[in-house]
Design an enzyme around this catalytic site. Structure first.
Site, PDB file in Angstrom:
ATOM      1  N   HIS A 194       0.836  -1.198   0.000  1.00  0.00           N
ATOM      2  CA  HIS A 194       0.000   0.000   0.000  1.00  0.00           C
ATOM      3  C   HIS A 194       0.872   1.249   0.000  1.00  0.00           C
ATOM      4  O   HIS A 194       0.649   2.183  -0.771  1.00  0.00           O
ATOM      5  CB  HIS A 194      -0.931  -0.017   1.216  1.00  0.00           C
ATOM      6  CG  HIS A 194      -2.051   0.960   1.113  1.00  0.00           C
ATOM      7  ND1 HIS A 194      -2.102   2.122   1.837  1.00  0.00           N
ATOM      8  CD2 HIS A 194      -3.153   0.959   0.337  1.00  0.00           C
ATOM      9  CE1 HIS A 194      -3.205   2.786   1.523  1.00  0.00           C
ATOM     10  NE2 HIS A 194      -3.863   2.107   0.617  1.00  0.00           N
ATOM     11  N   HIS A 223      -5.110   6.292  -5.463  1.00  0.00           N
ATOM     12  CA  HIS A 223      -6.288   6.897  -4.823  1.00  0.00           C
ATOM     13  C   HIS A 223      -6.763   8.092  -5.645  1.00  0.00           C
ATOM     14  O   HIS A 223      -6.061   8.559  -6.531  1.00  0.00           O
ATOM     15  CB  HIS A 223      -5.952   7.346  -3.401  1.00  0.00           C
ATOM     16  CG  HIS A 223      -5.532   6.199  -2.541  1.00  0.00           C
ATOM     17  ND1 HIS A 223      -4.235   5.805  -2.430  1.00  0.00           N
ATOM     18  CD2 HIS A 223      -6.260   5.321  -1.818  1.00  0.00           C
ATOM     19  CE1 HIS A 223      -4.160   4.744  -1.651  1.00  0.00           C
ATOM     20  NE2 HIS A 223      -5.377   4.416  -1.262  1.00  0.00           N
ATOM     21  N   HIS A 232      -7.594  -1.842  -4.965  1.00  0.00           N
ATOM     22  CA  HIS A 232      -7.799  -2.431  -3.645  1.00  0.00           C
ATOM     23  C   HIS A 232      -8.435  -3.811  -3.733  1.00  0.00           C
ATOM     24  O   HIS A 232      -8.169  -4.661  -2.894  1.00  0.00           O
ATOM     25  CB  HIS A 232      -8.602  -1.482  -2.756  1.00  0.00           C
ATOM     26  CG  HIS A 232      -7.831  -0.239  -2.394  1.00  0.00           C
ATOM     27  ND1 HIS A 232      -7.851   0.896  -3.179  1.00  0.00           N
ATOM     28  CD2 HIS A 232      -6.968   0.020  -1.375  1.00  0.00           C
ATOM     29  CE1 HIS A 232      -7.056   1.814  -2.625  1.00  0.00           C
ATOM     30  NE2 HIS A 232      -6.504   1.315  -1.545  1.00  0.00           N
ATOM     31  N   HIS A 359     -15.057   5.838   2.983  1.00  0.00           N
ATOM     32  CA  HIS A 359     -13.720   5.242   3.008  1.00  0.00           C
ATOM     33  C   HIS A 359     -12.701   6.095   3.769  1.00  0.00           C
ATOM     34  O   HIS A 359     -12.036   5.630   4.682  1.00  0.00           O
ATOM     35  CB  HIS A 359     -13.233   4.952   1.576  1.00  0.00           C
ATOM     36  CG  HIS A 359     -11.773   4.683   1.523  1.00  0.00           C
ATOM     37  ND1 HIS A 359     -10.850   5.620   1.133  1.00  0.00           N
ATOM     38  CD2 HIS A 359     -11.067   3.588   1.875  1.00  0.00           C
ATOM     39  CE1 HIS A 359      -9.626   5.107   1.239  1.00  0.00           C
ATOM     40  NE2 HIS A 359      -9.737   3.871   1.684  1.00  0.00           N
ATOM     41  N   HIS A 363     -10.924   5.604   7.689  1.00  0.00           N
ATOM     42  CA  HIS A 363      -9.469   5.610   7.926  1.00  0.00           C
ATOM     43  C   HIS A 363      -9.125   6.576   9.062  1.00  0.00           C
ATOM     44  O   HIS A 363      -8.409   6.229  10.003  1.00  0.00           O
ATOM     45  CB  HIS A 363      -8.723   6.073   6.666  1.00  0.00           C
ATOM     46  CG  HIS A 363      -8.315   4.958   5.755  1.00  0.00           C
ATOM     47  ND1 HIS A 363      -7.200   4.191   5.964  1.00  0.00           N
ATOM     48  CD2 HIS A 363      -8.879   4.486   4.623  1.00  0.00           C
ATOM     49  CE1 HIS A 363      -7.081   3.289   4.991  1.00  0.00           C
ATOM     50  NE2 HIS A 363      -8.098   3.448   4.156  1.00  0.00           N
ATOM     51  N   PHE A 383      -1.410   6.979   4.804  1.00  0.00           N
ATOM     52  CA  PHE A 383      -1.358   5.882   3.832  1.00  0.00           C
ATOM     53  C   PHE A 383      -0.135   4.974   3.957  1.00  0.00           C
ATOM     54  O   PHE A 383      -0.231   3.786   3.699  1.00  0.00           O
ATOM     55  CB  PHE A 383      -1.460   6.432   2.404  1.00  0.00           C
ATOM     56  CG  PHE A 383      -2.884   6.667   1.977  1.00  0.00           C
ATOM     57  CD1 PHE A 383      -3.927   5.927   2.506  1.00  0.00           C
ATOM     58  CD2 PHE A 383      -3.195   7.637   1.031  1.00  0.00           C
ATOM     59  CE1 PHE A 383      -5.239   6.136   2.114  1.00  0.00           C
ATOM     60  CE2 PHE A 383      -4.508   7.858   0.622  1.00  0.00           C
ATOM     61  CZ  PHE A 383      -5.530   7.111   1.167  1.00  0.00           C
ATOM     62  N   HIS A 396     -11.481  -2.435   3.847  1.00  0.00           N
ATOM     63  CA  HIS A 396     -11.512  -2.459   2.384  1.00  0.00           C
ATOM     64  C   HIS A 396     -12.377  -3.565   1.820  1.00  0.00           C
ATOM     65  O   HIS A 396     -12.869  -3.459   0.690  1.00  0.00           O
ATOM     66  CB  HIS A 396     -10.098  -2.474   1.807  1.00  0.00           C
ATOM     67  CG  HIS A 396      -9.622  -1.082   1.563  1.00  0.00           C
ATOM     68  ND1 HIS A 396      -9.977  -0.359   0.440  1.00  0.00           N
ATOM     69  CD2 HIS A 396      -8.922  -0.235   2.352  1.00  0.00           C
ATOM     70  CE1 HIS A 396      -9.478   0.861   0.550  1.00  0.00           C
ATOM     71  NE2 HIS A 396      -8.839   0.964   1.695  1.00  0.00           N
TER      72      HIS A 396
END
Ligand code: C2O
Length: 619
Positions: A194, A223, A232, A359, A363, A383, A396
């Site tokens: 990632h 992203h 993802h 989303h 996070h 990230f 996810h």
């Protein structure tokens, strides 16, 4: 060329049929009247909430099975065969870079050149995210028919009642953590996948065009664009297969964090209990939010101070899901997937609905509070480290489930643009082979060998449709607008309102035209430093002195950013579908609307370039 590693294992389906998470009856998967309430768009609700049930998989005469196969004629050749690679993937080996010619006249984002993976900047010093280098790349090949073993992903809060599942999951993660540092399957290396795709480590070589090799290296960012869902999906696919392989259980499936249903709106217990022995536990989560009983706020601002009671948060979450999933035409693919990102484009052309909320908010809610020292938001809120928290993959899985529901329940369709379909990524698989995959091969989860447990979709109930705060067709101005600002670009340091004209072409459209093409509000030239968390809310024709919330039609949506560690300026845009919103507000024929932006986090660091209202180009 078939891989010499392909095992020819044959087994019967029955021996692998997991009895663990039996599907509920099909009707329980939808509540309400089962009908899509939005009159002008996305009204093709198919009663296929769960696709094939386990028990139906082998029974071509079942009604559900007929429904499932009807849209994919001829593609279901059910053989009792277990494919040992990929979703039954046969890989053909190819040297890196040999297929550049196929991109000659098109611009998909090519897979990164992993041998040129770099430490982006000083910001990531000591945190090399790059994987093991190799010159051998296997091309993933999708099987013609679904693999015999279907991995059904369960809801994480239900999984808690299945100790044998939890034990397997924990064992698999423990084994992954115990792998050697140079093993690409190792837990930290998997988290770094990632990091490399999000923090500027990966680049692609601009493909050959018109016989000229461009040769320029361009950064890859997965992203804020149409790559978000497929990247993802593949990331989880390989992660799940590695876990399954480590415990020798081909039925093993990741859980999904069911944050769209009230029972799932908490940090799932399986990730939280026993901080000492539980390998799913992560010390770097928000200390307040991990207290049992703390309700997840899908509209989380990025810092605490929320005074809403639990019931309001839950109801607002359901309304948010209703707006994000049902308020736009199912044909408007940018609203769902995000904006086109082709070779040569700047990264971050714009996120789709779900990527921004819930989303990004989930996070930021899960990671440590980034408004308190050391201000990092680790692990989930930045990230480079997000994949170090096992909860990332459950989060996810539910994001991926939204794509699955969008297609199977709400008539959504995948993008047909070959630049999307031919974009590709690289991942190490369970046998430590570097595999090249395409977006094209990610579209059908059944062919990839997994689906989702049938779970209630409470937000489809029309009761969760936001309602107008102001009386429709108002004749007198009843709102206070902050000073109308015409000066852009402007710094967003406090609430701003601006009058935005609606061009002739968006007014006076028929319902049919509205269903075909969404009217969108575009906020352009949004710029901010990548290493700060950002959130601002957008309202249309609302009272700027006390704007409403997600229960009101005036609330058009939010812009949310998850921090990067890599310090650079991000430039992007926010596009919000407003066709339904304007109808609800009785403003569908108006010449202009007043748009209000309220900064919630990162105020003073955000620049807004300008606004427009137009017809969505994504048709
Ligand atoms: Cu790649 Cu949830 O982020």
């Amino acid at each position: 060329m078939a891989s010499p590693l392909l095992p020819s294992v044959t087994t019967s389906i029955a021996s692998f049929r997991p009895a663990l998470f039996p599907s509920k009856s099909q009707t329980n998967c939808l509540v309400g009247n089962g009908r899509h309430w939005f009159a002008v768009g996305g009204s093709r609700l198919l009663l296929l909430p769960c696709k094939a049930k386990h028990g139906d998989h082998n029974n071509p005469s079942s009604k559900n099975q007929d429904e499932v196969t009807s849209s994919r004629e001829g593609k279901f050749d059910r053989r009792d065969m277990l494919f040992g690679l990929g979703a039954g993937g046969l890989y053909g080996a190819a040297a890196a870079g040999l297929d550049l010619n196929r991109f000659a006249l098109a611009d998909p984002i090519p897979a990164p050149d992993i041998n040129k993976c770099t430490l982006t900047t000083e910001d990531l010093k000591g945190l090399d995210c790059c994987p093991k280098k190799t010159d051998i790349i296997y091309n993933f090949q999708l099987p013609a028919s679904p693999p015999a073993v279907l991995r059904t992903r369960p809801a994480a809060h239900n999984a808690a009642y299945h100790p044998e599942y939890v034990a397997k999951y924990r064992l698999a993660i423990e084994l992954m953590k115990g792998l050697g540092e140079d093993d690409p399957r190792n837990f930290r290396n998997q988290a770094n996948v990632h990091c490399a795709y999000c923090e500027g480590s990966y680049h692609y070589t601009m493909p050959t065009k018109h016989g000229i090799i461009d040769g320029i290296l361009k950064e890859i960012q997965v992203h804020s664009s149409w790559l978000f869902y497929p990247f993802h999906r593949w990331y989880l696919y390989f992660y799940e297969r590695i876990l399954a392989d480590l415990i020798h259980d081909p039925t093993f499936a990741l859980p999904f964090w069911n944050w769209d249903a009230p029972d799932g709106m908490y940090m799932p217990a399986i990730f939280e209990d026993d901080p000492v022995l539980n390998p799913l536990y992560d010390a770097n989560r928000n200390a307040k939010h991990r207290l049992p009983g703390t309700v997840l706020d899908l509209n989380y601002h990025g810092k605490d101070g929320n005074t809403k009671d639990d019931n309001t948060i839950i109801n607002d979450n359901l309304r948010t899901m209703n707006s994000k999933m049902l308020s736009i035409s199912s044909t408007d693919w940018c609203s769902f997937f995000g904006h086109p990102y082709r070779a040569g484009y700047q990264p971050n052309p714009g996120a789709g609905n779900i990527e921004s909320i819930p989303h990004n908010t989930v996070h930021n809610w899960t990671g440590t509070d980034s408004s308190l020292p050391p201000y990092t938001g680790e692990d989930m809120g930045v990230f480079y480290s997000a994949g170090r928290d096992p909860i990332f993959f459950a989060h996810h899985a539910n994001v991926d489930r939204m794509w699955y529901l969008w297609k199977n329940n709400f008539g959504g369709q995948d993008i047909e643009d070959t630049d999307w379909l031919d974009s590709s990524f690289l991942f190490y698989d369970e046998k430590q082979r570097l595999v090249r995959v395409t977006v094209r091969d990610s579209l059908d989860t059944t062919l990839l060998g997994y689906d989702y447990q049938c779970a209630d979709i409470p937000w489809i109930d029309p009761a969760y449709k936001p309602t107008p705060r102001l009386p429709a067709n108002k004749t007198e101005p009843q709102v206070y607008f902050a000073e109308l600002s015409a000066k852009f670009p402007a710094t967003l340091d406090s609430t701003i309102s601006v009058e935005v004209a609606r061009p002739e072409e968006v007014r006076n459209r028929s319902d049919v035209e509205k269903a075909k093409q969404e009217e969108v509000l575009v906020i352009r030239g949004i710029e901010f430093p990548a290493n700060v968390p950002v959130k601002f809310d957008v309202y249309v024709n609302d009272d700027a002195s006390s704007p409403s919330g997600p229960d009101k039609s005036e609330f058009a949506g939010s812009f949310v950013h998850v921090r990067h560690r890599h310090d650079h300026i991000i430039k992007t845009k926010l596009t919000l579908g407003i066709t339904r919103l304007l109808e609800d507000l009785g403003a569908a024929k108006d010449d202009s609307v007043v748009v209000t932006l309220v900064p919630r986090n990162g105020e003073g660091k955000i620049t807004i370039g300008g606004f427009s209202i137009e017809l969505s180009p994504c048709v």
